[in-house]
Design an enzyme around this catalytic site. Sequence first.
Site, PDB file in Angstrom:
ATOM      1  N   ARG A 135       0.852  -1.189   0.000  1.00  0.00           N
ATOM      2  CA  ARG A 135       0.000   0.000   0.000  1.00  0.00           C
ATOM      3  C   ARG A 135       0.888   1.240   0.000  1.00  0.00           C
ATOM      4  O   ARG A 135       1.981   1.254   0.530  1.00  0.00           O
ATOM      5  CB  ARG A 135      -0.990  -0.029   1.169  1.00  0.00           C
ATOM      6  CG  ARG A 135      -0.653   0.716   2.439  1.00  0.00           C
ATOM      7  CD  ARG A 135       0.538   0.213   3.170  1.00  0.00           C
ATOM      8  NE  ARG A 135       0.873   0.894   4.402  1.00  0.00           N
ATOM      9  CZ  ARG A 135       1.848   1.813   4.519  1.00  0.00           C
ATOM     10  NH1 ARG A 135       2.549   2.201   3.488  1.00  0.00           N
ATOM     11  NH2 ARG A 135       2.118   2.331   5.694  1.00  0.00           N
ATOM     12  N   ASP A 302      -0.239   0.250  12.394  1.00  0.00           N
ATOM     13  CA  ASP A 302      -1.075   0.910  13.411  1.00  0.00           C
ATOM     14  C   ASP A 302      -1.745  -0.135  14.304  1.00  0.00           C
ATOM     15  O   ASP A 302      -1.850   0.043  15.516  1.00  0.00           O
ATOM     16  CB  ASP A 302      -2.180   1.749  12.759  1.00  0.00           C
ATOM     17  CG  ASP A 302      -1.624   2.818  11.846  1.00  0.00           C
ATOM     18  OD1 ASP A 302      -0.461   3.202  12.024  1.00  0.00           O
ATOM     19  OD2 ASP A 302      -2.364   3.247  10.938  1.00  0.00           O
TER      20      ASP A 302
HETATM   21  C1  26A Z   1       1.212  13.210   8.168  1.00  0.00           C
HETATM   22  N1  26A Z   1       0.803  11.987   7.501  1.00  0.00           N
HETATM   23  C2  26A Z   1       1.423  11.705   6.230  1.00  0.00           C
HETATM   24  C3  26A Z   1      -0.101  11.120   8.108  1.00  0.00           C
HETATM   25  C4  26A Z   1      -0.567   9.934   7.509  1.00  0.00           C
HETATM   26  C5  26A Z   1      -1.440   9.130   8.269  1.00  0.00           C
HETATM   27  N2  26A Z   1      -1.839   9.439   9.504  1.00  0.00           N
HETATM   28  C6  26A Z   1      -1.373  10.573  10.009  1.00  0.00           C
HETATM   29  N3  26A Z   1      -0.539  11.413   9.348  1.00  0.00           N
HETATM   30  N4  26A Z   1      -0.349   9.325   6.310  1.00  0.00           N
HETATM   31  C7  26A Z   1      -1.072   8.188   6.327  1.00  0.00           C
HETATM   32  N5  26A Z   1      -1.733   8.073   7.502  1.00  0.00           N
HETATM   33  C8  26A Z   1      -2.630   7.011   7.941  1.00  0.00           C
HETATM   34  O1  26A Z   1      -1.883   5.861   8.123  1.00  0.00           O
HETATM   35  C9  26A Z   1      -2.808   4.802   8.144  1.00  0.00           C
HETATM   36  C10 26A Z   1      -2.102   3.524   7.785  1.00  0.00           C
HETATM   37  O2  26A Z   1      -1.063   3.267   8.632  1.00  0.00           O
HETATM   38  C11 26A Z   1      -3.712   6.667   6.961  1.00  0.00           C
HETATM   39  O3  26A Z   1      -4.853   7.445   7.171  1.00  0.00           O
HETATM   40  C12 26A Z   1      -3.934   5.189   7.210  1.00  0.00           C
HETATM   41  O4  26A Z   1      -5.158   4.952   7.855  1.00  0.00           O
END
Ligand code: 26A
Length: 348
Positions: A135, A302
């Site tokens: 992913r 997560d």
């Molecule tokens: C600041 N960024 C890039 C992010 C994210 C994030 N959550 C917080 N900050 N980029 C992706 N995600 C989340 O990671 C999850 C998967 O590990 C996505 O929303 C996704 O649910």
Amino acid sequence: MSTSSNNVREGILVGCGNPLLDISANVPMNFLDRYQMKEDDAILAEDRHMPIYRELVDGYQAEFLAGGSVQNSLRIAQWILGQPRVAVFFGCVGEDDYAQRLKEKAAAAGLDVHYQVNRGQPTGTCAVLITGTHRSLCANLAAANHFTIDHLEQPANKALVDNAKYYYISGFFLTVNPPSIMHVAETAHAKQRPFLMNLSAPFISQFFMAPLMAAMPYVDIIFGNEAEAHAFATGQGWPTDDLREIGKRIVGLEKLNPSRPRIAILTQGCDPVLLIQKDSVEEFPVTRLAVHEIVDTNGAGDAFVGGFLSQFVQGKSLDVCIRCGNYAAGHIIQNPGCTYSGSPQFVE
Ligand code: 26A
């Protein structure tokens, strides 16, 4: 048998992060190529990525799922605990349908959310591009980027922070509001309570090393995967790509409370999880799923943290915490995004 327990205090765990609605679809590799994205990466959306979200909705069978890294972990911890309101979550959303959906999912999971609401910005979204068992994530933080420390300073929220016993913040949140991270870290330190962080993505170590290192002396437990650990080592200029060595160096970085030495927990996909402490490295095997059993790997990291936290807040041993992390990650990848089905089956 599930580990449903009713003896954990409400609000014992506080997390801060970016509440994002995931827009997830299976896409061909050339979709990633067009946007110069890599498999298993996570990035912040730039202007050139903005068409992705529409494209996923119009051209692919996109699914909308609750996301945001810390919020995912806390939802999973709640699911395993089976007791509502153990975890409290802070983050910023807009005033829109997406915020409503996130709130409903969080509440259904038993999570106690206290969103800051920014009326001028839409709720953040994350494009989740699924290519087989990989992913790639592209987050448009929008409202999430407008979280401010005064939200934590409001009396009711301050009480929630003060009353917690465990604190978890992602590296991702360094892109949003380091002062809030430092505030929570200092509270944890003053009260001698564990402060846990996540390296979150390689770009954090590439572009946010300074605020990450400002928080590091407070960090009791640091999570990360192999790509994130390598990016951290590169950012530090460490001449090694040996994960164990990197972990040892991370736990050896300056720490404010030396009576509780730092612990690093490094995941490596279906290879064993490494538990790195000052004088030891232990491995915890991961049950390898067949490709046909995997729906998508979004949220696996997560969920690992969520499983870990569900046991950690019960005072369980690191061994139990990590095994529950592995259980949770294995479950989540057999479901779309960071979602679960049925009741938890973790056996201690
Ligand atoms: C600041 N960024 C890039 C992010 C994210 C994030 N959550 C917080 N900050 N980029 C992706 N995600 C989340 O990671 C999850 C998967 O590990 C996505 O929303 C996704 O649910």
